[in-house]
Every structure is written in structure tokens, then in C-alpha cells.
Design a protein around this motif. Structure first.
Motif, PDB file in Angstrom:
ATOM      1  N   TYR A  48      46.404  37.908  44.317  1.00 54.20           N
ATOM      2  CA  TYR A  48      46.558  36.509  43.869  1.00 54.20           C
ATOM      3  C   TYR A  48      47.454  35.794  45.070  1.00 54.20           C
ATOM      4  N   THR A  53      50.089  32.390  39.640  1.00 55.00           N
ATOM      5  CA  THR A  53      48.686  32.602  39.157  1.00 55.00           C
ATOM      6  C   THR A  53      48.378  33.678  38.483  1.00 55.00           C
ATOM      7  N   GLU A  56      49.707  33.549  35.087  1.00 53.19           N
ATOM      8  CA  GLU A  56      48.831  32.747  34.231  1.00 53.19           C
ATOM      9  C   GLU A  56      47.542  33.510  33.683  1.00 53.19           C
ATOM     10  N   LYS A  57      47.025  34.427  34.616  1.00 56.72           N
ATOM     11  CA  LYS A  57      46.048  35.482  34.274  1.00 56.72           C
ATOM     12  C   LYS A  57      46.390  36.301  33.336  1.00 56.72           C
TER      13      LYS A  57
END
Length: 87
Positions: A48, A53, A56-57
Motif C-alpha cells: 500500500y 489505505t 481502511e482495508k
């Protein structure tokens, strides 16, 4: 709770409706959160660009878990039967 020495010196007040379960020492395989984190291996891990990010995943993955799925991953018999041992 891991039954570590640092818990003994604290003034921790345990409410009557809370049951502490002490697993054997050095037994991460008996810790429910360890099994849940192992389950996250199903994420399609990739590189990432930034930590946000990745966060969030992981957040999205965990939010998709139903209560039933969490119980199936973490709900061992010794955990589900623990309240009966103090009744």
C-alpha cells in the motif's frame, strides 16, 4: 486476561458480571483475538502507498464480519462454557 504479574499490584475492580478467564501461560493459540488476526490472513495483502489505505482495508474487512462469523472463529467450548463454572 493473561495472568501477568503486573495485574496483581493493580487496584483493578472486577464487576460482579465480569468473569476473568486465565489461559495457561504461553498459549497464544487459546487467545481468541489471535485466531481472529490469523483469519485476517485472508485479506489480499499487497503493498500500500500509505498506512491510511492499509488501515481502511483492514477496517472494511473487519466490519464485514458478522457476529456469527466472529463466534465461529473465536468461540471455543472452554470460553462458552466458562460462565457455567461459576454458577
Amino acid at each position: 486476561m493473561d495472568n501477568g504479574r503486573f495485574h496483581y499490584g493493580s487496584n483493578l475492580k472486577i464487576p460482579d458480571n465480569i468473569l476473568l478467564i486465565f489461559p495457561p501461560p504461553y498459549s497464544p493459540e487459546l487467545n481468541p483475538i489471535e485466531r481472529l488476526w490469523h483469519y485476517t490472513a485472508e485479506l489480499s495483502w499487497e503493498i500500500y502507498e500509505d498506512i491510511d489505505t492499509l488501515k481502511e482495508k483492514v477496517r472494511a474487512f473487519l466490519e464485514e464480519l458478522s457476529k456469527e462469523k466472529i463466534v465461529s472463529i473465536t468461540g471455543w467450548d472452554y470460553i462458552r462454557s466458562a460462565p457455567a463454572t461459576v454458577a
